[in-house]
Design an enzyme around this catalytic site. Structure first.
Site, PDB file in Angstrom:
ATOM      1  N   ASP A  33      -2.857  -7.584   0.980  1.00 38.92           N
ATOM      2  CA  ASP A  33      -2.727  -6.164   1.295  1.00 38.92           C
ATOM      3  C   ASP A  33      -2.874  -5.299   0.041  1.00 38.92           C
ATOM      4  O   ASP A  33      -3.451  -4.210   0.061  1.00 38.92           O
ATOM      5  CB  ASP A  33      -1.398  -5.885   2.019  1.00 38.92           C
ATOM      6  N   LEU A  73      -0.157  -1.232   9.141  1.00 37.97           N
ATOM      7  CA  LEU A  73      -1.388  -1.051   8.355  1.00 37.97           C
ATOM      8  C   LEU A  73      -1.138  -1.173   6.846  1.00 37.97           C
ATOM      9  O   LEU A  73      -2.048  -0.970   6.055  1.00 37.97           O
ATOM     10  CB  LEU A  73      -2.044   0.290   8.670  1.00 37.97           C
ATOM     11  N   GLY A  74       0.081  -1.480   6.466  1.00 38.16           N
ATOM     12  CA  GLY A  74       0.316  -1.789   5.053  1.00 38.16           C
ATOM     13  C   GLY A  74       0.748  -0.607   4.203  1.00 38.16           C
ATOM     14  O   GLY A  74       0.211  -0.387   3.114  1.00 38.16           O
ATOM     15  N   SER A  75       1.752   0.131   4.694  1.00 40.90           N
ATOM     16  CA  SER A  75       2.190   1.304   3.922  1.00 40.90           C
ATOM     17  C   SER A  75       2.862   0.902   2.606  1.00 40.90           C
ATOM     18  O   SER A  75       2.734   1.598   1.603  1.00 40.90           O
ATOM     19  CB  SER A  75       3.113   2.196   4.758  1.00 40.90           C
ATOM     20  N   SER A  76       3.559  -0.235   2.585  1.00 38.59           N
ATOM     21  CA  SER A  76       4.252  -0.644   1.346  1.00 38.59           C
ATOM     22  C   SER A  76       3.257  -0.972   0.243  1.00 38.59           C
ATOM     23  O   SER A  76       3.435  -0.553  -0.911  1.00 38.59           O
ATOM     24  CB  SER A  76       5.116  -1.883   1.585  1.00 38.59           C
TER      25      SER A  76
END
Ligand code: MEV
Length: 304
Positions: free
Chosen positions: A136, A90-93
């Site tokens: 993102d 889900l795009g934590s970075s």
């Protein structure tokens, strides 16, 4: 003083991979957020505690970038908390980079607008990953559902309601850089063929934007499934994702596709109210795990 900022995760709706090559995609922010608490500490080195994110480098690099830009020599403590695991893609970075920029700007009274947060966060991510469209980062910064072109050349919010999506996790953690490199290698070797696929994806994304604005879910679903077929042609899908997509379509979702780089992570299906449960069951039956997330969520914000 302590500051808490948060940014949302994302789901790629349509146009992955092609967006790395200059084409548009559609991305939505989701209501699973990553929280960053920042404070100034009196002595010693910067301290960071970031269990939710795959790599602390995103936070370290953001701090270094911010301090250099504003000539700051104070040390900070950064701690993260998350509504979602780094495993599901889900795009934590991207969320942690954007939320760290926001928290630091508030902490040091440097007012950034979203365009600046996007630009700087994208720079940091590119420095670490070497490649990436920035979709993102746009979702984490602006939230909503966005029509996005590579590097932020276009970031157009679509004024629409949240989409009736089912999100299925494949149980396999995707290796995004691997698949981006794989596509790049294919692009070098089979340029003509790959360009044709990207152009077809481009057509589907433009059609999807129109269908979204017209609220035409039937057509939108068909475009999603066509997009999945093209991603299969690109060689980024895997049997588990194909089974999840096919069973969702068989259970009468409007359409379905993998979401993201491929190789694992999640798939999404667009559904009517009546068919939601049947589609969820069908995805579970072939090994998928339903993730409860809402889309069209708010972008980066200060929490306190
Ligand atoms: C990965 O989730 C999506 C890709 O298009 C990469 C990117 O846009 O940076 C494959």
């Amino acid at each position: 003083m302590k500051v808490v900022a948060s940014a949302p995760g994302k789901l790629m709706f349509m146009g992955e991979h092609a967006v790395v090559y200059g084409y548009p995609c559609i991305v939505t922010a989701v209501d699973k957020r990553l929280y960053v608490k920042a404070e100034i500490i009196d002595q010693g080195e910067d301290q960071i505690h970031t269990p939710q994110v795959k790599e602390s480098r995103f936070v370290l690099e953001t701090i270094a970038f911010f301090k250099k830009k504003f000539n700051i020599n104070k040390s900070v403590r950064i701690m993260t908390q998350g509504d979602f695991s780094q495993n599901v893609g889900l795009g934590s970075s991207s969320a942690v980079t954007v939320a760290t920029f926001k928290a630091l700007s508030e902490l040091f009274h440097k007012r950034f607008n979203n365009a600046e947060i996007f630009r700087l966060s994208h720079k940091v991510n590119l420095k670490i990953q070497g490649i990436g469209s920035g979709f993102d980062i746009a979702a984490a910064t602006y939230g909503g559902i966005t029509f996005f072109v590579t590097g932020g050349k276009t970031i157009q919010p679509l004024e629409i309601n949240p989409l009736p999506l089912v999100v299925g996790y494949s149980g396999i953690k995707a290796d995004t850089p691997f698949f981006v490199r794989k596509v790049a290698e294919n692009f070098r070797n089979k340029k003509k063929e790959m360009k044709m696929i990207f152009k077809q994806i481009n057509k589907l994304v433009l059609g999807a934007k129109k269908s979204l604005l017209q609220n035409n879910h039937q057509l939108l679903g068909e475009l999603m499934t066509d997009n999945h077929r093209l991603l299969q042609k690109l060689g980024v899908s895997i049997p588990r994702l194909d089974r999840m997509v096919d069973s969702a379509v068989k259970a009468e979702a409007f359409g379905a596709k993998l979401s993201g780089a491929g190789g694992g992570d999640c798939m999404i299906a667009l559904v009517s109210k009546e068919k939601r449960q049947a589609v969820e069951k069908a995805i579970e039956k072939v090994g998928g795990e339903i993730i409860n997330v809402n889309n069209n969520a708010e972008g980066v914000r200060i929490e306190n």
